[in-house]
Scaffold this active site. Structure first.
Site, PDB file in Angstrom:
ATOM      1  N   PHE A 351      32.926 -38.692  44.608  1.00 17.46           N
ATOM      2  CA  PHE A 351      33.063 -37.639  43.605  1.00 17.46           C
ATOM      3  C   PHE A 351      33.506 -36.345  44.270  1.00 17.46           C
ATOM      4  O   PHE A 351      32.990 -35.975  45.333  1.00 17.46           O
ATOM      5  CB  PHE A 351      31.727 -37.353  42.912  1.00 17.46           C
ATOM      6  CG  PHE A 351      31.161 -38.496  42.123  1.00 17.46           C
ATOM      7  CD1 PHE A 351      31.372 -38.592  40.758  1.00 17.46           C
ATOM      8  CD2 PHE A 351      30.391 -39.472  42.747  1.00 17.46           C
ATOM      9  CE1 PHE A 351      30.838 -39.643  40.035  1.00 17.46           C
ATOM     10  CE2 PHE A 351      29.847 -40.529  42.024  1.00 17.46           C
ATOM     11  CZ  PHE A 351      30.074 -40.609  40.658  1.00 17.46           C
ATOM     12  N   ASP A 352      34.423 -35.638  43.637  1.00 20.63           N
ATOM     13  CA  ASP A 352      34.649 -34.255  44.012  1.00 20.63           C
ATOM     14  C   ASP A 352      33.477 -33.444  43.468  1.00 20.63           C
ATOM     15  O   ASP A 352      32.786 -33.873  42.537  1.00 20.63           O
ATOM     16  CB  ASP A 352      35.961 -33.754  43.425  1.00 20.63           C
ATOM     17  CG  ASP A 352      36.254 -32.328  43.838  1.00 20.63           C
ATOM     18  OD1 ASP A 352      36.180 -32.036  45.046  1.00 20.63           O
ATOM     19  OD2 ASP A 352      36.530 -31.497  42.955  1.00 20.63           O
ATOM     20  N   LYS A 353      33.238 -32.281  44.047  1.00 14.03           N
ATOM     21  CA  LYS A 353      32.100 -31.479  43.590  1.00 14.03           C
ATOM     22  C   LYS A 353      32.473 -30.573  42.421  1.00 14.03           C
ATOM     23  O   LYS A 353      31.992 -30.749  41.300  1.00 14.03           O
ATOM     24  CB  LYS A 353      31.545 -30.633  44.743  1.00 14.03           C
ATOM     25  CG  LYS A 353      30.376 -29.721  44.315  1.00 14.03           C
ATOM     26  CD  LYS A 353      29.841 -28.924  45.466  1.00 14.03           C
ATOM     27  CE  LYS A 353      30.745 -27.781  45.845  1.00 14.03           C
ATOM     28  NZ  LYS A 353      30.791 -26.698  44.829  1.00 14.03           N
TER      29      LYS A 353
END
Length: 660
Positions: A351-353
């Site tokens: 996941f990107d943040k």
């Protein structure tokens, strides 16, 4: 029955069979064939009528049962294809030549009935997709020259203002300029609750940067207005709306083969010639065993029909079509069978943040000016530069900073340049301005930060803040701390993904490692990798992919390179981004992380149904071939053959009713 015997694009045939009785003509003809067969058989076996009367019934049954089959066979031969329709005709003619008119009529009845039912079943899945295109209204109420006129949506142009009455569907993508309402966006984004909408505060800015309009002001064609009368300024033509793009991409997805489809293609390329060779051998069985040619011919035709891989050819496409249609109805765009199957077999997700696990709306929490610098001067320089950028952090600094500064006049910033993954540069009064991470300073010829500034950055990061340093000319003006809160659905989503069998989940972020770890702890993630530049994210995904299949979840824009290197790229909030729609393998139309477990669960279900269909289709062929060699007749063989084809199609249709 060759390598071409496969869906066009997703069924055994392109069943566009209309006729004098409309779309149901093939089914009606099949039923007439069955009725004539039953009458002829009853007359032959139960009465003493002349033989020509039952024969006439059988011939009529041939005409009705073979009409569409003959038409399909002629078309196949014209295109140099040898498919199941041709086989059925050969077998039926062979039966007639042997005097077995009733059995030949039964073959055509069962085949045409199965054909028409399969057509109906596959049509259900196709109609689920076509229904998306019918969501947008045909006309719109438009303000032109001070008057309200009703026009076809095709005549709408960018800049038109359309009036949408309560409970009506919106005719175009755009932003609200007058009125407040709640809009049901489920047809496009899959969101279960209506979303509150209000007029955009700055119409000029919205026109010039329509792709960055925030959700409370943006509306989509095909969604349903609530109780308020609203006016919407059009930002896209009718053929360029989000709904139109989704329909186009879903239609394209139908034709994209999955790994299982490619496997069945390779299998058929070996299997079909083998069956044809076996059929030729069986034609000469009378030479070896003591039986008349009639029996050898009949057995060969029975094997030819039994071994036709119709169920195998449609087993995967029917499931993919149903899965893609169900996903689209739930606000998830899946671009074909490949991503659908891969998503169903994943064990790891990255996941990107920012904007994925967090709200993507960071706020300024701390302003730390350097010694001798006024806080307002620091903010004025930062806002003047950051409002030229469309990065989420830049927008946050610009928005919050302007609110804090009030009416203070900002300096003019020019020559904005992005240093990807590190920060930005610009000029104010001819002097360079640098805004970015602390790591940007002290490299590539940029002077390092002072000890006091490094200490301030460390304190902010220990508190879980994202930090930006501002330098004007040779002077450090100070640091700005921002905080982005985790999404409310993030923790529950991670738990549901674990329950679905995703064993490893990693957050990859360009933010500081301590900030990344703090967010990861909040949402229940296994690992957090921070301090990553865009190229580092790509390498991280490549490393993960070397270990197992991995999906990358991001916004589809800044994360596009990493998503492209993942097994499956998943973009969130794609309804508002053309780039995300184009780059992602799977697009969550709503900006809602809770849709991810639905997509993964549906993909797993689809993968399971594909496996079930393969077992059924291969198992039936494995049973029928030896059974027909050992004496099973054409009639029972066709009945089982068509039954298996219908079974796999109706099994696939269960996906249309999938619930989480």
């Amino acid at each position: 029955m060759t390598d071409q015997a496969r869906p066009e694009p997703n069924g055994r045939h392109d069943h566009a069979h209309g006729g004098i009785c409309g779309a149901n003509t093939e089914l009606i003809f099949a039923l007439l064939c069955g009725a004539l067969l039953a009458i002829g058989f009853a007359l032959e076996k139960l009465t003493n009528t002349p033989g020509w009367i039952p024969l006439a019934c059988y011939v009529a049954a041939y005409l009705f049962g073979g009409f569409f089959t003959l038409r399909e066979a002629i078309d196949n031969l014209r295109h140099k294809r040898f498919e199941i329709d041709t086989l059925m005709l050969v077998a039926a003619v062979g039966a007639a030549a042997l005097g077995a008119w009733a059995e030949g009529a039964l073959l055509l009845f069962l085949f045409s009935l199965g054909h028409s039912l399969e057509n109906y079943a596959m049509g259900r899945a196709k109609r689920a997709i076509e229904a998306l295109a019918e969501l947008a209204p045909q006309t719109a109420l438009v303000r032109r020259d001070g008057e309200l006129v009703e026009l076809p949506v095709e005549q709408l142009v960018v800049g038109d203002t359309v009036v949408v009455k309560p409970d009506e569907r919106l005719p175009a993508d755009g932003f609200i300029v007058k009125g407040t309402t709640s809009i049901d966006q489920a047809p496009v984004t899959g969101e279960s609750m209506p979303v509150d909408k209000r007029p955009v505060p700055d119409e000029t800015a919205a026109r010039t940067r329509s792709d960055t309009i925030e959700a409370p002001y943006r509306v989509f064609a095909g969604t349903i207005n609530g109780s308020g009368l609203i006016e919407v300024e059009v930002t896209r033509k009718s053929n360029e709306t989000t709904l139109a793009r989704v329909v186009e991409l879903v239609s394209e997805a139908e034709t994209r083969q999955s790994p299982t489809q490619r496997f069945t293609d390779r299998f058929e390329r070996v299997f079909v010639p083998s069956v044809l060779l076996l059929t030729v051998v069986l034609l000469f069985a009378w030479v070896v065993i003591d039986e008349p040619f009639r029996d050898s011919f009949y057995r060969a035709m029975a094997v030819l029909v039994a071994a036709s891989p119709c169920a195998l050819a449609i087993a995967t496409p029917s499931a993919v079509l149903s899965g893609v249609a169900r996903a689209a109805r739930g606000g998830v765009l899946v671009k074909g069978g490949g991503p659908l199957e891969d998503l169903g077999s994943l064990k790891a997700i990255a996941f990107d943040k920012t904007g994925t696990l967090t709200e993507g709306r960071p706020r300024i929490t701390d302003i730390l000016p350097a010694d001798g610098v006024d806080e307002r001067d620091l903010l004025a320089v930062a806002v003047a530069v950051e409002r030229l950028s469309d990065h989420p952090l830049a927008r946050a600094i610009a928005k919050d900073g302007e609110e804090r500064l009030g009416e203070i006049k900002l300096p003019a910033a020019t020559d904005l340049t992005s240093l990807t993954g590190r920060g930005i540069t610009a000029k104010i009064d001819g002097e360079p301005v640098l805004i970015g991470k602390a790591e940007m300073f002290g490299t590539d010829g940029i002077a390092p930060l002072s000890d006091a500034m490094r200490d301030a950055i460390a304190r902010l990061r220990d508190g879980g803040r994202t930090t930006m340093v501002v330098r004007h000319g040779e002077r450090d003006l100070g640091a700005i701390g921002l905080m982005d809160t985790p999404r409310a659905a993030a923790k529950d989503t991670i738990a549901r993904l674990h329950a679905l069998g995703i064993t490893r989940m990693i957050m990859i972020s360009g933010d500081n490692q301590k900030v990344a770890e703090a967010i990861a702890r909040d949402v229940g993630l296994d690992e957090a990798w921070g301090d990553l530049l865009p190229e580092d994210k790509v390498e991280a995904i490549r490393k993960l992919r070397g270990e197992a299949k991995v999906a990358m979840v991001g916004d589809g824009v800044n994360d596009a390179p990493a998503m492209a290197n993942a097994t499956v790229g998943i973009a969130m909030g794609a309804a508002g981004s053309d780039v995300a729609l184009e780059t992602a393998d799977v697009a969550l139309m709503a900006d809602d992380l809770a849709h991810l477990p639905f997509a993964v669960g549906l993909s797993r279900k689809t993968r399971g149904i594909i496996r079930q269909n393969l077992v059924v289709s291969l198992g039936i062929v494995g049973f029928l071939v030896p059974a027909t060699i050992l004496g099973l007749g054409i009639g029972p063989a066709v009945m089982i053959h068509e039954g298996s084809t219908l079974l796999v199609v109706f099994n696939a249709l269960r996906l249309l009713a999938y619930r989480q």
